[in-house]
Design a protein around this motif. Structure first.
Motif, short mmCIF file in Angstrom:
data_model
loop_
_atom_site.label_atom_id
_atom_site.label_comp_id
_atom_site.label_asym_id
_atom_site.label_seq_id
_atom_site.Cartn_x
_atom_site.Cartn_y
_atom_site.Cartn_z
N ASP A 282 0.85 -1.21 0.00
CA ASP A 282 0.00 0.00 0.00
C ASP A 282 0.88 1.24 0.00
N GLN A 283 1.98 1.17 0.75
CA GLN A 283 2.92 2.31 0.76
C GLN A 283 3.40 2.59 -0.66
N VAL A 284 3.71 1.52 -1.39
CA VAL A 284 4.22 1.71 -2.76
C VAL A 284 3.14 2.35 -3.65
N GLU A 285 1.92 1.84 -3.52
CA GLU A 285 0.83 2.41 -4.33
C GLU A 285 0.62 3.89 -3.95
N ASN A 286 0.60 4.15 -2.65
CA ASN A 286 0.37 5.53 -2.20
C ASN A 286 1.49 6.47 -2.62
N GLY A 287 2.69 5.90 -2.83
CA GLY A 287 3.84 6.71 -3.24
C GLY A 287 3.55 7.46 -4.53
N VAL A 288 2.88 6.82 -5.46
CA VAL A 288 2.59 7.48 -6.74
C VAL A 288 1.62 8.65 -6.51
N ALA A 289 0.57 8.41 -5.72
CA ALA A 289 -0.42 9.47 -5.47
C ALA A 289 0.21 10.65 -4.74
N VAL A 290 1.05 10.34 -3.75
CA VAL A 290 1.68 11.41 -2.97
C VAL A 290 2.64 12.21 -3.84
N ARG A 291 3.39 11.52 -4.70
CA ARG A 291 4.34 12.25 -5.58
C ARG A 291 3.58 13.07 -6.62
N MET A 292 2.43 12.56 -7.08
CA MET A 292 1.60 13.36 -7.98
C MET A 292 1.18 14.65 -7.26
N ALA A 293 0.79 14.50 -5.99
CA ALA A 293 0.34 15.68 -5.23
C ALA A 293 1.47 16.69 -5.09
N VAL A 294 2.66 16.22 -4.76
CA VAL A 294 3.80 17.12 -4.56
C VAL A 294 4.11 17.87 -5.86
N LEU A 295 4.19 17.13 -6.97
CA LEU A 295 4.55 17.76 -8.25
C LEU A 295 3.47 18.74 -8.69
N TYR A 296 2.23 18.35 -8.49
CA TYR A 296 1.10 19.19 -8.87
C TYR A 296 1.12 20.51 -8.08
N LEU A 297 1.34 20.41 -6.76
CA LEU A 297 1.33 21.60 -5.93
C LEU A 297 2.53 22.50 -6.23
N LEU A 298 3.67 21.89 -6.53
CA LEU A 298 4.85 22.69 -6.90
C LEU A 298 4.62 23.40 -8.24
N ALA A 299 4.03 22.69 -9.18
CA ALA A 299 3.80 23.26 -10.52
C ALA A 299 2.83 24.43 -10.42
N GLU A 300 1.89 24.33 -9.50
CA GLU A 300 0.90 25.40 -9.29
C GLU A 300 1.56 26.72 -8.92
N GLN A 301 2.70 26.64 -8.23
CA GLN A 301 3.40 27.85 -7.77
C GLN A 301 4.16 28.53 -8.90
N ARG A 302 4.32 27.85 -10.03
CA ARG A 302 5.21 28.40 -11.07
C ARG A 302 4.52 29.47 -11.90
#
Ligand code: ASP
Length: 302
Positions: A282-302
């Motif tokens: 589950d940690q591995v599956e959640n890793g993709v969702a969490v990294r999507m969230a991080v990249l999405y939120l960072l991109a929003e700041q640009r």
């Protein structure tokens, strides 16, 4: 938030924002069509100076599911071997109009150094023995998903605390979210004065297992150990290896986590690693969702 360099300086509100955004993305990656156009005009370079399986694939999938353009760089096949500096390597990649850098490096502070010198957003995918923020965020997400809350929970980190970047990022993330943290391992693998971080410390595995709601079991980082910290892996596993019989003897059912890669038969026996108490995949599956969230939120700041 322009970069994600570590959990230490990340405000709790940002952590909560990442976790709630990750929940949306977890729903997305479980749809028949797992892709959204959010990062369509963003180019990301995954720059890995150290080996990785899970983290690299996880970032790559997260980027692809957000429709980003990506390039992968691995030190073993690059001009770094010809003597190029880190900054030159990265500046050359950026000259090709890259917006974000995901970097793993064996030197502590490499992502922080880059963040000071370049314009692109930097995401730390693990810097030496220091921090591994996206791992900690996916660990927090996994506990939140499993137990419904993190506040008030007791999290034990067991194993090679001294060399583990997961340990430090986990301490910060769980404390910020209101959990209590205990570290457990042989005295030689516990950093001096670690209690100054506000964690409980024990060298007794049974005490840690009896105390906790969640045990996050860490790998012995042999590749970072220049001297011998314990006599043999066999002896380590005798004192600190966890098996199902031990878990069955506890007063309550605890949740078992591991950031991977597991050394079966060393820190975890196969019956424990594969038990229903373990949420390792589950940690591995959640890793993709969490990294999507991080990249999405960072991109929003640009
Ligand atoms: N995959 C994690 C890391 O990169 C844990 C480990 O390697 O043991 O730090």
């Amino acid at each position: 938030m322009k970069h994600l360099l570590g959990i230490k300086d990340l405000p709790t509100s940002q952590i909560e924002n990442i976790l709630t955004t990750a929940r949306e993305f977890k729903e997305v990656i479980n749809r028949p069509i797992k892709k959204v156009p959010s990062l369509r005009d963003i180019t990301i370079a995954n720059v890995f100076f150290e080996n990785s399986t899970r983290t690299r694939i996880s970032f790559e999938l997260a980027e692809k599911r957000l429709s980003a353009d990506i390039v992968n760089f691995s030190a073993s096949t690059s001009s770094v071997k010809k003597g190029e500096t880190l900054l030159d390597t990265v500046n050359n990649i950026l000259a090709m109009k890259v917006d974000m850098i995901v970097i793993r490096h064996s030197s502590v502070g490499a992502p922080h150094f880059l963040a000071r010198h370049i314009n692109a957003s930097v995401v730390n995918a693990g810097d030496g023995t220091h921090e591994h923020p996206t791992q900690a965020l996916l660990d927090a997400y996994s506990v939140w998903e499993k137990l419904g809350t993190i506040e008030g929970k007791k999290i034990a980190l067991i194993g090679d605390i001294l060399h583990s970047r997961v340990a430090l990022s986990n301490i910060f993330v769980f404390q910020k979210l209101g959990a209590e943290v205990m570290v457990c391992g042989p005295p030689t693998l516990l950093p001096k004065h670690i209690e100054a971080l506000g964690v409980k410390v024990t060298t007794k595995l049974h005490e840690a297992l009896q105390w906790c709601d969640v045990a996050n079991v860490l790998r012995i980082q042999l590749e970072r150990q220049q001297i011998k910290y314990f006599p043999s892996l066999r002896e380590y596993s005798l004192y600190y290896g966890i098996n199902q019989a031990m878990l069955n003897q506890l007063d309550k059912e605890i949740v078992l986590m591991h950031p991977g890669p597991i050394n079966r038969g060393v820190e975890l026996s196969s019956d424990a690693a594969d038990s229903p108490q373990a949420i390792i995949l589950d940690q591995v599956e959640n890793g993709v969702a969490v990294r999507m969230a991080v990249l999405y939120l960072l991109a929003e700041q640009r």
